[in-house]
Every structure is written in structure tokens, then in C-alpha cells.
Design an enzyme around this catalytic site. Structure first.
Site, mmCIF file in Angstrom:
data_model
loop_
_atom_site.group_PDB
_atom_site.id
_atom_site.type_symbol
_atom_site.label_atom_id
_atom_site.label_comp_id
_atom_site.label_asym_id
_atom_site.label_seq_id
_atom_site.Cartn_x
_atom_site.Cartn_y
_atom_site.Cartn_z
ATOM 1 N N MET A 10 -2.860 9.880 -8.927
ATOM 2 C CA MET A 10 -2.643 8.949 -10.035
ATOM 3 C C MET A 10 -1.189 8.640 -10.321
ATOM 4 O O MET A 10 -0.906 7.618 -10.936
ATOM 5 C CB MET A 10 -3.282 9.572 -11.266
ATOM 6 C CG MET A 10 -3.011 8.957 -12.571
ATOM 7 S SD MET A 10 -3.529 10.212 -13.791
ATOM 8 C CE MET A 10 -2.596 11.656 -13.261
ATOM 9 N N PRO A 11 -0.229 9.458 -9.840
ATOM 10 C CA PRO A 11 1.165 9.065 -10.129
ATOM 11 C C PRO A 11 1.480 7.708 -9.498
ATOM 12 O O PRO A 11 0.831 7.306 -8.525
ATOM 13 C CB PRO A 11 1.998 10.164 -9.451
ATOM 14 C CG PRO A 11 1.078 11.304 -9.246
ATOM 15 C CD PRO A 11 -0.290 10.708 -9.051
ATOM 16 N N TYR A 12 2.443 7.055 -10.086
ATOM 17 C CA TYR A 12 2.925 5.784 -9.537
ATOM 18 C C TYR A 12 4.424 5.924 -9.309
ATOM 19 O O TYR A 12 5.166 6.302 -10.214
ATOM 20 C CB TYR A 12 2.654 4.644 -10.516
ATOM 21 C CG TYR A 12 3.352 3.374 -10.115
ATOM 22 C CD1 TYR A 12 2.866 2.575 -9.092
ATOM 23 C CD2 TYR A 12 4.546 2.985 -10.739
ATOM 24 C CE1 TYR A 12 3.521 1.419 -8.696
ATOM 25 C CE2 TYR A 12 5.207 1.835 -10.350
ATOM 26 C CZ TYR A 12 4.691 1.059 -9.334
ATOM 27 O OH TYR A 12 5.349 -0.078 -8.938
ATOM 28 N N CYS A 40 0.237 6.352 -5.754
ATOM 29 C CA CYS A 40 0.605 5.005 -5.342
ATOM 30 C C CYS A 40 2.129 4.940 -5.219
ATOM 31 O O CYS A 40 2.841 5.348 -6.138
ATOM 32 C CB CYS A 40 0.107 4.085 -6.451
ATOM 33 S SG CYS A 40 0.092 2.378 -6.051
#
Lengths: 68, 68, 68, 68, 68, 68
Positions: free
Chosen positions: F1-3, F41
Site C-alpha cells: 500500500m505505500p506509494y 506502488c
């Protein structure tokens, strides 16, 4: 219509300083690029010094070194 | 896979409203562009009104003017 | 006044699709949060598939795998 | 000179972990792309789980589901 | 150390104008906030008019309307 | 989930280098923060040297000075 995002560390910028920054950047975009100031958007983000890295170290560490 | 960043002023958006926004934008990217919703990422950032400028003034100033 | 940044891979979104996306997101911010659409700003960025990673691989690689 | 922005949910990353992340990413940009670490800037942003959407739901909701 | 991101539509800003913008914004951050100009980073992004929405319409559409 | 968003100047990063960067950063977020790589991502943006300022000058100017 321009959108400007300014990220700085949260080391005490005052409301007055942020106000001047917003005025100044908006005017600069009008003066240099002819952008309509009415729709120029400026967003200032203040980031904790633990979360900002420069030269591979956090600003928290850098500030400590500078004080020595 | 799309990434959406929504910046708004922190003037009281509720968890419920943010939830609807996330659902709605994710669905819209699926409907219009056929993007897989499972990997669509939406990040909402709430910015203090002192830190947001529009038309060369902060939203804090603008809200004061509007109240008069 | 909200600012929305949508990043997608550059895999052929049409001007018409981008137009619908801009209309839709602007309307959604008005409907859900009561934001004035006149100053809502939406910026779509299209990123080459070599420059987008998901699950540790580029979208270029992922598309190749999917075709097999 | 590279600029890296890392967004994660605010679920308790420690100062030590953020320090390691900043060191690691800065070194990686030097190793892979030959970038001068002295001017590499890394900014970590921690986002409330109510404000992060994945798969059309907030991380708050996702965490609740996962606990069940 | 500040990071500034300026997004404008790609409607012909010259290298000279971008140079002045970078100089001006860097100096302003020094004058107003005392930031060291050596590590101030300014990134200008030029966005196609089809990809920029304001008031729910693309800048492409807006420019057409303005010409009439 | 990190961007993760990585901005660099467009000075010839190869597809292979970008691939390694995406793999490396994704793995680092897993190793240091325990983030699920499947939804991490990474978006790399390559910016023309005329559009990137450091120390109040564009990278175009800086590269010229360095060559002298």
C-alpha cells in the site's frame, strides 16, 4: 490555475511568513508567466524533521550535528 | 494501479465523507478508464487553512472576509 | 479549491475520457464535500509503463506476463 | 538532486525505521543511478488510515476486516 | 532543503522564464524563511491542457471558449 | 500500500535501472516497515533539466558549469 506545492520542515514557520510566501509566489507566477492570480493555488506542507532526509540523514540528526 | 491524491483544507471532512470519496473515485476510474479497483490507491490530505493559498491569500483570510 | 492529482499509466486514455474524469471528480467533490467546483483543480499525469512499479515489477513487465 | 516522496499510513513507523529508510533510499539512488547523495531529498508522509483508500475502501475498514 | 513543485499547463513557458521562476522562488524561501538556497529544490512540471481541469472542464475547452 | 514517487532529471536512466530501482525500493519497504510488496506502488518521474532547479539555478546551467 498554476498549482504550487511547497514542502518545508516544521520548524516554526509563522502564519505571517506563510501568508507572505503565498502572496509572493502567486505574484511571481503572474509577473513571470502571466498567470491569473485568482486561480493560483499554493499549498504549504510542514514535515516533521524525523521524516525529512537530506544527504542520507534526517534533518533531526543534522540539527543535532549543527549544534555541536 | 492508478494513484489519486486529493488535497482539501482541514475544515471538518468526516470519516464517512472520506469513505464515500474513496469509493466514488475508485469506481469512477473503473467505469471511465477500466482500471482494476483492487490496486487503485486514493490518498486524502487535509491541509490547515493557514497553509493553503488561493488568489494570493490564505484560506484563513478568505474565510474571515466571507463571514463579514 | 480542492486539488486532485490523478496518476495513471500512459496506455491510451483519450481526451474524452480525461474530460469525463475531470467533470466527474469535480462534481463528486461538490456533492460529497460541498466544494465550489469553480476553483477545483484536477491534474491528470500519464506515466510511461517502464516508470510505474507495482508489486516490485514495472507495468511493462506485468503487461508482458499478462499476455502470455 | 533526486527527490523522493514516500507515503505510508501512520501506523507507528519509528524514528529509527524512518532513518533507515532515508539512508537506504539515498544509497540506492547513488548505487543504481550514480546520484550525489548530498543533495538527495527524501520526504516521508504518514497518512491517517481514514484518509487512505485501497480497493475502494479505507485502510481503517480493511484493518477491521483483517482482525475478524 | 525546501522542495517546491510548480505545475503549470504546457503553453509555451520559455527556458528563460523557468530560470527566473527557479531563481525567484529560491530567493523568496531564503528571504522569508531563512532557508539555505544551496539545497532548495524547485521542480516545474508542464501539463498538457487536455490533462488539466478547472471548474470541471479541461483547459483545452476553456481556451476554446475564451477565443470565441 | 505505500506509494513512492521518485523524481529525477531525464538524463538517460535506462529501463533496466528503473526496474532495479522499483524492485529495490519495494523490497526496502517490506524489509524495514513490513509493507506488503503486492500493493506497493512506485512512480518514477523524469524531469527535463530546464525544469529542475537546485541552488537557484537550473540543472541545465549547472551541467554547463561543471563541463567547463
Amino acid at each position: 490555475m498554476p498549482y504550487v506545492n511547497i514542502k518545508i520542515t516544521n520548524e516554526g514557520a509563522t502564519a505571517e511568513q506563510k501568508k507572505r510566501l503565498i502572496e509572493g509566489v502567486t505574484k511571481m507566477l503572474q509577473d513571470i508567466l502571466g498567470k491569473n492570480p485568482q486561480t493560483t493555488c499554493v499549498v504549504i506542507e510542514e514535515v516533521p524533521t524525523d521524516n525529512w532526509g537530506l544527504g542520507g540523514e534526517t534533518i533531526t540528526e543534522r540539527r543535532k550535528r549543527e549544534k555541536k
